[in-house]
Design a protein around this motif. Structure first.
Motif, mmCIF file in Angstrom:
data_model
loop_
_atom_site.group_PDB
_atom_site.id
_atom_site.type_symbol
_atom_site.label_atom_id
_atom_site.label_comp_id
_atom_site.label_asym_id
_atom_site.label_seq_id
_atom_site.Cartn_x
_atom_site.Cartn_y
_atom_site.Cartn_z
ATOM 1 N N ALA A 37 0.831 -1.209 0.000
ATOM 2 C CA ALA A 37 0.000 0.000 0.000
ATOM 3 C C ALA A 37 0.864 1.258 0.000
ATOM 4 O O ALA A 37 0.753 2.112 0.887
ATOM 5 C CB ALA A 37 -0.932 -0.019 1.202
ATOM 6 N N MET A 38 1.734 1.376 -1.015
ATOM 7 C CA MET A 38 2.580 2.559 -1.121
ATOM 8 C C MET A 38 1.732 3.772 -1.508
ATOM 9 O O MET A 38 0.691 3.629 -2.166
ATOM 10 C CB MET A 38 3.665 2.328 -2.159
ATOM 11 N N PRO A 39 2.146 4.978 -1.118
ATOM 12 C CA PRO A 39 1.319 6.166 -1.366
ATOM 13 C C PRO A 39 0.920 6.367 -2.824
ATOM 14 O O PRO A 39 -0.246 6.687 -3.114
ATOM 15 C CB PRO A 39 2.199 7.311 -0.861
ATOM 16 N N GLY A 40 1.845 6.193 -3.759
ATOM 17 C CA GLY A 40 1.516 6.424 -5.163
ATOM 18 C C GLY A 40 0.408 5.521 -5.665
ATOM 19 O O GLY A 40 -0.526 5.967 -6.350
ATOM 20 N N GLY A 41 0.495 4.230 -5.334
ATOM 21 C CA GLY A 41 -0.540 3.296 -5.758
ATOM 22 C C GLY A 41 -1.874 3.582 -5.115
ATOM 23 O O GLY A 41 -2.931 3.440 -5.754
ATOM 24 N N VAL A 42 -1.846 4.013 -3.855
ATOM 25 C CA VAL A 42 -3.091 4.337 -3.159
ATOM 26 C C VAL A 42 -3.755 5.561 -3.788
ATOM 27 O O VAL A 42 -4.978 5.594 -3.971
ATOM 28 C CB VAL A 42 -2.823 4.555 -1.660
ATOM 29 N N VAL A 43 -2.965 6.563 -4.153
ATOM 30 C CA VAL A 43 -3.518 7.749 -4.803
ATOM 31 C C VAL A 43 -4.236 7.365 -6.094
ATOM 32 O O VAL A 43 -5.366 7.806 -6.359
ATOM 33 C CB VAL A 43 -2.411 8.785 -5.084
ATOM 34 N N MET A 44 -3.607 6.544 -6.908
ATOM 35 C CA MET A 44 -4.219 6.112 -8.164
ATOM 36 C C MET A 44 -5.523 5.361 -7.903
ATOM 37 O O MET A 44 -6.531 5.579 -8.586
ATOM 38 C CB MET A 44 -3.242 5.240 -8.944
ATOM 39 N N ALA A 45 -5.525 4.484 -6.896
ATOM 40 C CA ALA A 45 -6.724 3.721 -6.582
ATOM 41 C C ALA A 45 -7.854 4.626 -6.106
ATOM 42 O O ALA A 45 -9.023 4.433 -6.481
ATOM 43 C CB ALA A 45 -6.403 2.661 -5.522
ATOM 44 N N ILE A 46 -7.529 5.630 -5.287
ATOM 45 C CA ILE A 46 -8.560 6.550 -4.796
ATOM 46 C C ILE A 46 -9.139 7.368 -5.938
ATOM 47 O O ILE A 46 -10.363 7.539 -6.046
ATOM 48 C CB ILE A 46 -7.987 7.470 -3.703
ATOM 49 N N VAL A 47 -8.283 7.868 -6.811
ATOM 50 C CA VAL A 47 -8.764 8.689 -7.933
ATOM 51 C C VAL A 47 -9.707 7.873 -8.815
ATOM 52 O O VAL A 47 -10.803 8.333 -9.186
ATOM 53 C CB VAL A 47 -7.571 9.227 -8.746
ATOM 54 N N GLU A 48 -9.334 6.661 -9.151
ATOM 55 C CA GLU A 48 -10.197 5.820 -9.987
ATOM 56 C C GLU A 48 -11.505 5.496 -9.290
ATOM 57 O O GLU A 48 -12.578 5.499 -9.918
ATOM 58 C CB GLU A 48 -9.457 4.530 -10.350
ATOM 59 N N ALA A 49 -11.444 5.230 -7.991
ATOM 60 C CA ALA A 49 -12.662 4.878 -7.265
ATOM 61 C C ALA A 49 -13.611 6.066 -7.151
ATOM 62 O O ALA A 49 -14.831 5.912 -7.290
ATOM 63 C CB ALA A 49 -12.289 4.352 -5.876
ATOM 64 N N VAL A 50 -13.081 7.260 -6.891
ATOM 65 C CA VAL A 50 -13.936 8.444 -6.798
ATOM 66 C C VAL A 50 -14.606 8.722 -8.138
ATOM 67 O O VAL A 50 -15.807 9.057 -8.199
ATOM 68 C CB VAL A 50 -13.121 9.665 -6.323
ATOM 69 N N GLN A 51 -13.886 8.561 -9.221
ATOM 70 C CA GLN A 51 -14.472 8.773 -10.541
ATOM 71 C C GLN A 51 -15.580 7.765 -10.814
ATOM 72 O O GLN A 51 -16.590 8.091 -11.449
ATOM 73 C CB GLN A 51 -13.384 8.689 -11.601
ATOM 74 N N GLN A 52 -15.399 6.550 -10.313
ATOM 75 C CA GLN A 52 -16.431 5.527 -10.481
ATOM 76 C C GLN A 52 -17.639 5.813 -9.595
ATOM 77 O O GLN A 52 -18.792 5.624 -10.005
ATOM 78 C CB GLN A 52 -15.847 4.153 -10.150
ATOM 79 N N LEU A 53 -17.382 6.273 -8.375
ATOM 80 C CA LEU A 53 -18.466 6.534 -7.421
ATOM 81 C C LEU A 53 -19.286 7.756 -7.801
ATOM 82 O O LEU A 53 -20.499 7.798 -7.570
ATOM 83 C CB LEU A 53 -17.860 6.730 -6.025
ATOM 84 N N ASP A 54 -18.633 8.761 -8.381
ATOM 85 C CA ASP A 54 -19.290 10.036 -8.663
ATOM 86 C C ASP A 54 -18.905 10.547 -10.052
ATOM 87 O O ASP A 54 -18.246 11.581 -10.188
ATOM 88 C CB ASP A 54 -18.906 11.061 -7.589
ATOM 89 N N PRO A 55 -19.327 9.838 -11.098
ATOM 90 C CA PRO A 55 -18.917 10.226 -12.451
ATOM 91 C C PRO A 55 -19.484 11.570 -12.888
ATOM 92 O O PRO A 55 -18.910 12.236 -13.759
ATOM 93 C CB PRO A 55 -19.455 9.085 -13.322
ATOM 94 N N ASP A 56 -20.591 11.989 -12.289
ATOM 95 C CA ASP A 56 -21.219 13.254 -12.667
ATOM 96 C C ASP A 56 -20.737 14.438 -11.818
ATOM 97 O O ASP A 56 -21.279 15.541 -11.940
ATOM 98 C CB ASP A 56 -22.740 13.129 -12.560
ATOM 99 N N ARG A 57 -19.768 14.183 -10.935
ATOM 100 C CA ARG A 57 -19.134 15.229 -10.139
ATOM 101 C C ARG A 57 -20.159 16.017 -9.304
ATOM 102 O O ARG A 57 -20.173 17.249 -9.294
ATOM 103 C CB ARG A 57 -18.337 16.172 -11.039
ATOM 104 N N LEU A 58 -20.981 15.272 -8.597
ATOM 105 C CA LEU A 58 -21.998 15.895 -7.757
ATOM 106 C C LEU A 58 -21.457 16.309 -6.397
ATOM 107 O O LEU A 58 -22.085 17.104 -5.692
ATOM 108 C CB LEU A 58 -23.172 14.931 -7.568
ATOM 109 N N ALA A 59 -20.293 15.747 -6.011
ATOM 110 C CA ALA A 59 -19.731 16.000 -4.679
ATOM 111 C C ALA A 59 -18.421 16.771 -4.808
ATOM 112 O O ALA A 59 -17.410 16.215 -5.233
ATOM 113 C CB ALA A 59 -19.502 14.674 -3.952
#
Length: 294
Positions: A37-59
């Motif tokens: 769980a290195m920081p760089g990999g975690v950042v990429m995972a969070i960015v992809e997950a947020v885009q999946q969770l909120d594709p319409d940028r409501l939050a």
């Protein structure tokens, strides 16, 4: 205000929720934490997950809970002792341009107690101690209705207090910390059984399993005794994955408290399981985003 995103970063999973500004869960997602769980990999995972969770940028606001202390501004993860490479990581600065949303960081235990105070078991209580029992032992504290973060934002880390100076070494540098006895690893020193299986057997009345949970509860009570003397909370909540077995270990913990803590310091004290389970951290992270950035 619109909607909020709360993220709970753990050693094995990243749990995300999209919430209304009143705390209603609108959408949720869980993805594996990259290993290691290195920081760089975690950042990429969070960015992809947020885009999946909120594709319409409501939050537009994002709160992230992590297992360790943050700086006072909620921008830098100072250290996450159970995640590799996490020292002075400017996670908010890294996430904001990629997410194009404002981001704040907080300790995951602090997030959990804020979540429980918003819509869970701590609602209406001003002085609360919460412990999260899982891969590690984290926690958060409310004093006078406000989150206690101490000097520099590093409080509270109740799982790192010492309960046995000759006990097993801790990643924090301490020995015999509460985490070494009440985490999943600590439970593993008492029994080779998986926690779910140990709980299942205790549910069925298995004497050996019940004895393991009583011993576990005794260690928890020893740690809580010191914390209660310092904080004198009105409510102690037990959350995290191991709280599923709370019926088997809380009576032993309470007995230890009653033996070790004088009556005046525990007058009216309540000890019970948290209400929101593993969802408390992401909810509290969202609430902190609303309070700090809204």
């Amino acid at each position: 205000m619109g909607q909020l995103i709360g993220i709970d970063l753990g050693g094995t999973a990243i749990k995300l929720g999209r919430f209304s500004d009143s705390g209603e869960l609108l959408a949720e997602l869980q993805v594996p934490t990259p290993q290691p769980a290195m920081p760089g990999g975690v950042v990429m995972a969070i960015v992809e997950a947020v885009q999946q969770l909120d594709p319409d940028r409501l939050a537009p606001l994002v709160g992230v809970g992590l297992p360790g202390p943050m700086d006072a501004a909620g921008r830098v993860a100072r250290v996450c002792i159970n995640l590799p490479g996490w020292e002075q990581v400017p996670l908010a600065e890294w996430l904001e341009p990629q997410l194009q949303r404002r981001v704040t960081l907080a300790n995951d235990g602090n997030c959990a107690v804020v979540g429980e105070a918003w819509t869970g078991a701590a609602r209406g209580y001003d002085d609360v101690l919460l412990l999260t029992l899982g891969t590690g032992v984290g926690g958060g504290v409310l004093l006078g209705g406000r989150l206690f973060t101490g000097h520099g934002g590093a409080a509270a880390e109740p799982g790192l207090i010492c309960v046995d100076p000759e006990g097993p070494p801790c990643n924090s540098g301490n020995r015999g910390s509460l985490e070494q006895f009440c985490s999943i690893g600590g439970l593993g020193r008492l029994s080779p059984l998986d926690p779910k299986e140990l709980c299942r057997r205790a549910d069925g009345g298995d004497g050996e399993a019940l004895a393991v949970w009583r011993t576990y509860g005794r260690w928890l009570g020893i740690g809580l005794s010191s914390l209660v003397y310092v904080l004198t909370p009105r409510l102690v909540l037990i959350g995290g994955g191991l709280s599923a077995a709370s019926a088997h270990f809380l009576p032993a913990a309470l007995a230890e408290l009653e033996q070790r803590v004088q009556a005046e310091s525990r007058a009216g004290l309540e000890l019970r399981r948290a209400a929101l389970g593993n969802g408390a951290g992401r909810l509290g992270a969202a609430r902190l985003a609303l309070e700090r950035l809204g």
